[in-house]
Write a protein that holds these residues in place. Structure first.
Motif, PDB file in Angstrom:
ATOM      1  N   VAL A   1       0.844  -1.204   0.000  1.00  0.00           N
ATOM      2  CA  VAL A   1       0.000   0.000   0.000  1.00  0.00           C
ATOM      3  C   VAL A   1       0.877   1.252   0.000  1.00  0.00           C
ATOM      4  O   VAL A   1       0.627   2.214  -0.736  1.00  0.00           O
ATOM      5  CB  VAL A   1      -0.959  -0.005   1.206  1.00  0.00           C
ATOM      6  CG1 VAL A   1      -1.740   1.307   1.278  1.00  0.00           C
ATOM      7  CG2 VAL A   1      -1.924  -1.182   1.118  1.00  0.00           C
TER       8      VAL A   1
ATOM      9  N   TYR B   1       2.491   7.273  -6.749  1.00  0.00           N
ATOM     10  CA  TYR B   1       1.613   8.419  -7.007  1.00  0.00           C
ATOM     11  C   TYR B   1       2.400   9.725  -6.857  1.00  0.00           C
ATOM     12  O   TYR B   1       2.328  10.620  -7.696  1.00  0.00           O
ATOM     13  CB  TYR B   1       0.425   8.386  -6.050  1.00  0.00           C
ATOM     14  CG  TYR B   1      -0.680   9.375  -6.360  1.00  0.00           C
ATOM     15  CD1 TYR B   1      -1.900   8.940  -6.862  1.00  0.00           C
ATOM     16  CD2 TYR B   1      -0.524  10.736  -6.132  1.00  0.00           C
ATOM     17  CE1 TYR B   1      -2.929   9.829  -7.139  1.00  0.00           C
ATOM     18  CE2 TYR B   1      -1.535  11.637  -6.411  1.00  0.00           C
ATOM     19  CZ  TYR B   1      -2.733  11.184  -6.913  1.00  0.00           C
ATOM     20  OH  TYR B   1      -3.731  12.069  -7.188  1.00  0.00           O
TER      21      TYR B   1
ATOM     22  N   TYR C   1      -6.444   5.282  -8.081  1.00  0.00           N
ATOM     23  CA  TYR C   1      -6.137   6.701  -7.897  1.00  0.00           C
ATOM     24  C   TYR C   1      -5.210   7.198  -9.008  1.00  0.00           C
ATOM     25  O   TYR C   1      -5.383   8.300  -9.543  1.00  0.00           O
ATOM     26  CB  TYR C   1      -5.475   6.936  -6.540  1.00  0.00           C
ATOM     27  CG  TYR C   1      -6.382   6.829  -5.333  1.00  0.00           C
ATOM     28  CD1 TYR C   1      -7.745   6.599  -5.474  1.00  0.00           C
ATOM     29  CD2 TYR C   1      -5.868   6.944  -4.048  1.00  0.00           C
ATOM     30  CE1 TYR C   1      -8.563   6.496  -4.371  1.00  0.00           C
ATOM     31  CE2 TYR C   1      -6.691   6.849  -2.933  1.00  0.00           C
ATOM     32  CZ  TYR C   1      -8.041   6.619  -3.103  1.00  0.00           C
ATOM     33  OH  TYR C   1      -8.859   6.524  -2.008  1.00  0.00           O
TER      34      TYR C   1
ATOM     35  N   ASN D   1       1.472   4.170  -3.261  1.00  0.00           N
ATOM     36  CA  ASN D   1       1.239   5.599  -3.023  1.00  0.00           C
ATOM     37  C   ASN D   1       2.506   6.419  -3.207  1.00  0.00           C
ATOM     38  O   ASN D   1       2.448   7.605  -3.549  1.00  0.00           O
ATOM     39  CB  ASN D   1       0.632   5.798  -1.633  1.00  0.00           C
ATOM     40  CG  ASN D   1      -0.843   5.442  -1.601  1.00  0.00           C
ATOM     41  OD1 ASN D   1      -1.679   6.161  -2.143  1.00  0.00           O
ATOM     42  ND2 ASN D   1      -1.168   4.317  -0.985  1.00  0.00           N
TER      43      ASN D   1
ATOM     44  N   GLU E   1      -6.392  -0.007  -4.810  1.00  0.00           N
ATOM     45  CA  GLU E   1      -6.933   1.332  -4.547  1.00  0.00           C
ATOM     46  C   GLU E   1      -5.991   2.393  -5.108  1.00  0.00           C
ATOM     47  O   GLU E   1      -6.420   3.337  -5.788  1.00  0.00           O
ATOM     48  CB  GLU E   1      -7.127   1.538  -3.054  1.00  0.00           C
ATOM     49  CG  GLU E   1      -7.692   2.923  -2.713  1.00  0.00           C
ATOM     50  CD  GLU E   1      -7.770   3.177  -1.213  1.00  0.00           C
ATOM     51  OE1 GLU E   1      -8.649   3.942  -0.798  1.00  0.00           O
ATOM     52  OE2 GLU E   1      -6.938   2.619  -0.471  1.00  0.00           O
ATOM     53  N   GLY E   2      -4.692   2.243  -4.854  1.00  0.00           N
ATOM     54  CA  GLY E   2      -3.722   3.209  -5.355  1.00  0.00           C
ATOM     55  C   GLY E   2      -3.644   3.231  -6.863  1.00  0.00           C
ATOM     56  O   GLY E   2      -3.482   4.302  -7.471  1.00  0.00           O
TER      57      GLY E   2
END
Length: 361
Positions: free
Chosen positions: A60, A67, A94, A64, A90-91
Motif C-alpha cells: 500500500v 503516485y 487513484y 502511493n 486502490e492506489g
C-alpha cells in the motif's frame, strides 16, 4: 553499447529499469518476484544514475509512493506478485483517475488467496478489467520471454507517458524465474527537472511565475465535471485500443484452427502447434502481446475462416471471454487450462484442441 547476458526474468526487469533511466523504484518483497528488488539493491543504481530504490513498509505504501513520484513527472515503477498487487488496487485506481504514468510489474502466482508461489495466469481479469474501483483501464503488456521482460520496461513507460496512464507488465512465476540470453540496451540518462518541465507541463514541479500551480487529483465533487473527466479518459482508452494493439501471429494464413495464448502459455502453445501440424492439422497461434488493448480486430478477421479457437491459459478461463466477445458466435471457442500453479504441457494442449475442436479425430 548493448550487452549480452544470461539472467532471470526478474533480474532483467531490474537491469532494464536502470538502463532506461527510471527515477525511482518502490516495492515490497513477495515471491516469485523478489529478485527484482534484490537485484536493484545489489546493483546500487543510486551510486551511478541517482535512481532511488526503496523497500516500502507495505505494498500500500509503495503504490502511493508511485503516485507522488509520477505526479512530479518522474519515471517510477513497482513490482509485486498477485496478493501484493491486490493490496495496490486502490492506489492504482487513484493513479488512473489522476492520469499519472507509472509502471506496475505483476509476476503472477497461483491463487486465490495466498495460493502458491508457482506460476499462474489467473490475474488476467484483475489486470485488464480494472481490479480497483471505477471505470479505468491499464495498458497491459504480456512478455513471453526474458528478453521481452527487459524490453517491455521501457516500452511500458513510454506508453504510460504517451497516454498519461498507468501501465502494467503482466508476467508469471515461470518467466520471472527462468534464465535466458538477454541483450541489454545501453545506459540512458535520467531526465533532468528542466526536461520534465518542458515535456510534461502538467507535472507538479513547483509554482512558476508564468503559470498557475499544477494540481493533480482524482477527486471531483461536481458530478457534471466528474462525468466530463470520465468521458475524456474513456476517449483516451479508445485511442489506445485503435493505435497500440500488439500481437504475434504464427502460421495463421492457412490455419483451420487457432490457438490463442499469451506469456508462458504462448511458449507452450507454440510447441503444441508444431505437434498438431505434424499430425496434418492446420493450426496457427495468435499471441496477444498487449492484453489491453486486446487484438480484437485481428481475432475477428481470422474468425470468419476458422473451424475453431482454443484459448490456452494457466487459469480456469479468463481471456477466453474476450475471445468469445471478439468472434461474436461466428466460430466455436473453447478453453483449456491448468491452474493452481500447475503448468500444462505441449502434448496436453495438442490433445485438448483435438478433443474439443475436432471431435478427437
Amino acid at each position: 553499447m548493448s550487452e549480452l547476458r544470461l539472467m532471470k526474468g526478474n533480474e532483467a526487469i531490474a537491469e532494464a529499469a536502470i538502463r532506461c533511466g527510471v527515477d525511482g523504484y518502490f516495492g515490497y518483497p513477495i515471491t516469485p518476484q523478489s529478485e527484482v528488488m534484490e537485484t536493484l539493491m545489489a546493483l546500487k543504481p543510486w551510486e551511478t544514475t541517482g535512481m532511488v530504490v526503496l523497500q516500502a513498509e507495505s505494498e500500500v505504501a509503495s503504490i502511493n509512493m508511485l503516485y507522488g513520484g509520477a505526479g512530479c513527472g518522474k519515471r517510477v515503477m513497482t513490482s509485486s506478485s498477485s496478493p501484493g498487487i491486490s493490496l495496490m488496487q486502490e492506489g492504482i485506481s487513484y493513479l488512473a483517475g489522476a492520469e499519472l504514468p507509472c509502471l506496475v510489474v505483476n509476476v503472477v502466482r497461483g491463487g486465490p488467496g495466498l495460493g502458491t508461489i508457482q506460476p499462474s495466469q489467473s490475474d488476467y481479469f484483475q489486470s485488464v478489467k480494472g481490479g480497483g474501483h471505477g471505470d479505468y483501464k491499464l495498458i497491459v503488456l504480456a512478455p513471453a520471454s526474458v528478453q521481452e521482460m527487459a524490453d517491455f520496461v521501457e516500452l511500458a513507460l513510454d506508453l504510460a507517458f504517451k497516454y498519461r496512464n498507468p501501465a502494467m507488465i503482466l508476467s508469471d512465476g515461470m518467466i520471472g524465474q527462468m534464465m535466458e540470453k538477454v541483450e541489454l540496451k545501453p545506459q540512458k540518462k535520467r531526465w533532468t527537472n528542466e526536461e520534465i518541465e518542458k515535456m510534461y507541463p502538467w507535472a507538479t514541479t513547483g509554482k512558476k511565475n508564468d503559470r498557475e500551480r499544477n494540481i493533480i487529483t482524482s477527486v471531483e465533487l461536481d458530478s457534471e465535471k466528474h462525468e466530463e473527466a470520465n468521458r475524456r479518459i474513456q476517449k483516451k482508452y479508445q485511442e489506445i485500443q485503435e493505435k497500440e494493439v500488439r500481437y504475434e501471429a504464427i502460421d495463421t494464413d492457412d490455419a483451420d484452427y487457432l490457438l490463442v495464448a499469451y506469456g508462458s502459455s504462448a511458449r507452450i502453445s507454440l510447441a503444441a502447434k508444431e505437434i498438431l501440424r505434424k499430425k496434418g492439422l492446420k493450426v496457427g497461434l495468435l499471441r496477444p502481446i498487449t492484453l489491453f488493448p486486446f487484438p480484437v480486430k485481428q481475432i475477428q478477421e481470422l474468425a470468419g475462416r476458422l473451424k475453431g479457437i482454443l484459448s490456452v491459459e494457466m487459469s480456469a478461463g479468463q481471456m477466453v471471454e474476450d475471445i468469445r466477445l471478439a468472434v461474436d458466435g461466428r466460430v466455436k471457442v473453447e478453453h483449456f487450462g491448468r491452474f493452481g500453479g500447475v503448468v500444462h504441457s505441449p502434448e496436453e494442449v495438442a490433445e485438448a484442441l483435438e478433443q474439443k475442436l475436432t471431435g478427437g479425430k
